[in-house]
Design an enzyme around this catalytic site. Structure first.
Site, mmCIF file in Angstrom:
data_model
loop_
_atom_site.group_PDB
_atom_site.id
_atom_site.type_symbol
_atom_site.label_atom_id
_atom_site.label_comp_id
_atom_site.label_asym_id
_atom_site.label_seq_id
_atom_site.Cartn_x
_atom_site.Cartn_y
_atom_site.Cartn_z
ATOM 1 C CG ASP A 190 -1.834 1.138 1.360
ATOM 2 O OD1 ASP A 190 -2.337 1.588 0.324
ATOM 3 O OD2 ASP A 190 -2.038 1.629 2.499
ATOM 4 C CD GLU A 434 -0.455 -6.027 7.207
ATOM 5 O OE1 GLU A 434 -0.914 -5.956 6.066
ATOM 6 O OE2 GLU A 434 -0.900 -5.376 8.169
ATOM 7 C CE1 TYR A 487 -4.358 0.461 10.183
ATOM 8 C CE2 TYR A 487 -3.585 -1.770 9.775
ATOM 9 C CZ TYR A 487 -3.340 -0.412 9.850
ATOM 10 O OH TYR A 487 -2.081 0.078 9.587
ATOM 11 C CD GLU A 523 1.045 -1.545 9.546
ATOM 12 O OE1 GLU A 523 -0.102 -1.477 9.075
ATOM 13 O OE2 GLU A 523 2.033 -1.949 8.905
HETATM 14 C C1 GCB Z 1 -1.392 -2.367 6.665
HETATM 15 C C2 GCB Z 1 -0.101 -2.292 5.949
HETATM 16 C C3 GCB Z 1 0.286 -0.881 5.557
HETATM 17 C C4 GCB Z 1 -0.963 -0.163 5.029
HETATM 18 C C5 GCB Z 1 -1.979 -0.086 6.136
HETATM 19 C C6 GCB Z 1 -3.287 0.579 5.665
HETATM 20 O O1 GCB Z 1 -1.701 -3.322 7.320
HETATM 21 O O2 GCB Z 1 0.966 -2.900 6.645
HETATM 22 O O3 GCB Z 1 1.294 -0.934 4.593
HETATM 23 O O4 GCB Z 1 -0.671 1.108 4.529
HETATM 24 O O5 GCB Z 1 -2.311 -1.394 6.557
HETATM 25 O O6 GCB Z 1 -3.477 1.765 5.896
HETATM 26 O O7 GCB Z 1 -4.082 -0.108 5.028
#
Ligand code: GCB
Length: 631
Positions: A190, A434, A487, A523
């Protein structure tokens, strides 16, 4: 240095290496003479007085990504070969002497695959976009008349299932929908696949016999530290080595000789992280002096290495630096900015360190590739702790777990460790982000990469960052620290902040129950468009981003009393990505905008990080002015 640049396809045609049909051109070097004739006119373009040309040859800054430099949309999304060229007049003394000095051409990094010629002679090929490479060009220069050095670089940004990061080229063969030969580059990560000569290019000299490598490790007790060293010399077997370790006042504190040894330092000043000590980032300097007899001449090479004395240990619940528990309150970053893309930019680098200091951040992860050496130098000097990550991001395709990919991954770890092994700021290696670690081949893959990394550097813990289910992850058994991304209320249960306490608590408890290893939340975050507001909070507003952070923080506060050893926000700043329906001019999970202005979340995090820092027994310096950050 400004380079001339062209995206014209002289040879070969895009894509560089075809994924279809197995007729790979990946390793096929274009002929050097093509380059020469193609660039004959470009050699005389004066830079910077000449503005951008409307022909195939344009002026191109180095370091920079080429993508955002022009108004040409095809260049922005360009996949394939590009060419850079520059002429440099070398000092004549570089070419004289008996024996003559070695002249070395070094690239801090170039993305992704590079072939380099000097005066039309190929001197080096390199695969990988984030680590340095160099070539001894002395013999080429000796065969060339005069002191003119024409450097030509062919660069290709195509990603395949076996590159790091991996990608794939997809040909769109439906002629009713796509033009002839239409293809797209698919990636599973991403961030924008910026390309170009991203870091400085330098020419330097050494004597014909020279110090090729130094490895330093440190151990310490209360009042004595030991600095173990190993020095390798190339170009002579009849050499002597002397070493002198000096403190920051320039006082010599230990001396040694020979290629292997140990220096004893009494009452050492340890290297401490920022906010863990009133004088963080203490660096000694180790001067290594080599003298060698070569062809009747006495040659001398001197290299000065900054050395931080510190130890790192991991227990089942803690991460210890110098025997004291360390809590990562930090960020994930990207090398990313307007216009220059991933090109090294000193003002941006210094601004980012000032923001880290302002925020009270003591650490970051080099998501998702090794960062510039210039950035790492400042981490050493400021005491910013680093989880140093390889470009192993987006390893999702089954074929990317095969032997070809694995061998390349091992080679990349060797390059990374050779570059960063002596840095006190680097406390852990992350071999990937990931990956599809729930696939069965991930077991052998990560067992091998992690074992190899540990064999190369037994002094640091190793991890990879996972978003797989704790019960299905085939790589997790091999890591020292569990690093998990989640997330909740964003990609899962979007809009439902109320699920966070339950889901995040379960996440930690499940991982800990399974592995009894300390855990970092590597994250978490939410996109917010700066200036977008709503109360009650709705997704993409600044309020939603801060509300989500607070929900996560209340769980961290419970679990950091047990085995959670860190929290790294996603992300330090907004950054560019490929275009897509979930991205509005890039990823907006930054707590700072791409222009480094704070969103509301930055203030929430700042309060939290300073509060955590103040909880430690050693009080951090009070932030009163920017002078704190100037050492
Ligand atoms: C993740 C990735 C990261 C993305 C982020 C997102 O899990 O490791 O590279 O930018 O989520 O914002 O989706």
């Amino acid at each position: 240095l400004p380079f001339y640049y062209s995206s014209q396809q002289t040879a070969p045609q895009p894509p560089l290496w075809s994924c279809a049909g197995g007729n790979s051109q990946l390793w096929e070097a274009p002929a050097a003479k093509t380059v020469k004739s193609h660039f004959l006119n470009a050699l005389f373009l004066p830079f910077p007085w000449n503005s951008c040309q409307t022909g195939p040859v344009i002026d191109m800054p180095v370091p920079a990504s080429f993508n955002d430099i022009t108004q040409d949309p095809s260049l922005e999304n360009y996949i394939g070969w590009v060419w850079y060229e520059k002429e440099v007049l070398l000092p004549l003394r570089w070419l004289q002497g008996d024996p003559a000095p070695r002249v070395v051409l070094r690239f801090g990094s170039a993305h992704y695959y590079s072939i380099v010629w000097v005066n039309g002679v190929q001197v080096v090929e390199h695969e990988g976009g984030h680590l340095p490479f160099e070539a001894d060009i002395s013999s080429v220069l000796q065969g060339s008349p005069g002191a003119l050095c024409r450097i030509t670089v062919a660069l290709n940004n195509t990603l395949t299932p076996h590159t790091l990061p991996p990608g794939s080229i997809q040909y769109m063969t439906d002629k009713t929908r796509y033009p002839k030969n239409y293809f797209v580059q698919n990636i599973k990560f991403d961030f924008f696949n910026y390309a170009g000569i991203h870091r400085p290019v330098v020419l330097y000299t050494t004597p014909a016999a020279y110090i090729d490598d130094i490895t330093v490790t440190t151990t310490s007790s209360e009042s004595i530290a030991m600095v173990q060293y190993q020095v390798s010399v190339v170009g002579s077997t009849a050499y002597s080595l002397s070493l002198s370790l000096r403190d920051q006042e320039g006082k010599e504190v230990a001396t040694g000789d020979g290629p292997v040894g140990e220096l004893k330092v009494l009452n050492p000043n340890l290297w401490w992280p920022y906010l863990m000590h009133e004088n963080p980032g203490y660096l000694y300097s180790l001067e290594v002096k080599m003298q060698a007899q070569v062809a009747g001449a006495l040659l001398e090479d001197i290299y000065t290495l900054p050395v931080g004395i510190r130890t790192v240990h991991v227990t089942s619940t803690q991460f210890l630096i110098n025997g004291r528990p360390f809590y990562f309150h930090g960020v994930n970053k990207h090398e990313d900015a307007d216009i220059r893309g991933k090109g090294l930019d000193w003002p941006l680098i210094v601004k980012d360190f000032n923001l880290l200091h302002w925020l009270g951040a003591n650490s970051f992860r080099t998501s998702h590739y090794p960062y510039a050496e210039e950035i790492m130098d400042l981490c050493d000097a400021y005491g910013i702790v680093v989880i140093d990550e390889s470009p192993g991001v987006g390893i999702k395709l089954p074929e990317s777990f095969g032997n070809k990919s694995l061998q390349h991954h091992l080679a990349v770890m060797e390059e990374l460790i050779r570059r960063d092994k002596n840095r006190p700021s680097v406390v852990m290696w992350s071999v990937a982000n990931e990956p599809a670690s729930e696939l069965p081949p991930a077991a052998h893959y990560f067992k091998t990469v992690i074992a190899h990394t540990k064999a190369l550097d037994p002094s640091r813990p190793v991890t990879f960052v996972t978003d797989a289910n704790y019960a299905l992850d085939h790589g997790a058994p091999y890591v020292d620290v569990i690093c998990v991304n989640s997330y909740f209320s964003w990609y899962h249960d979007p809009g439902h902040l109320e699920v966070i306490p339950l889901q995040l608590t379960a996440q930690f408890e499940n991982w800990y129950k399974t592995y009894q290893k300390p855990i970092i939340q590597s994250e978490y975050g939410a996109d917010s468009v700066p200036g977008l507001h709503s109360d009650p909070p709705m997704m993409f507003t600044e309020e939603y981003q801060t509300a989500m952070l607070r929900e996560y923080h209340s769980v961290f506060d419970k679990k950091r009393k047990e085995y959670v050893i860190g929290e790294l926000i996603w992300n330090f700043a907004d950054f560019m990505t490929s275009q897509g329906t979930t991205r509005v001019l890039g990823n907006k999970k930054g707590i700072f905008t791409r222009q480094r202005q704070p969103k509301a979340a930055a203030f929430v995090l700042r309060d939290r990080y300073w509060k955590i820092a103040n909880e430690s027994s050693c009080l951090p310096p009070v932030v009163t002015s920017h002078s704190l950050f100037l050492k």
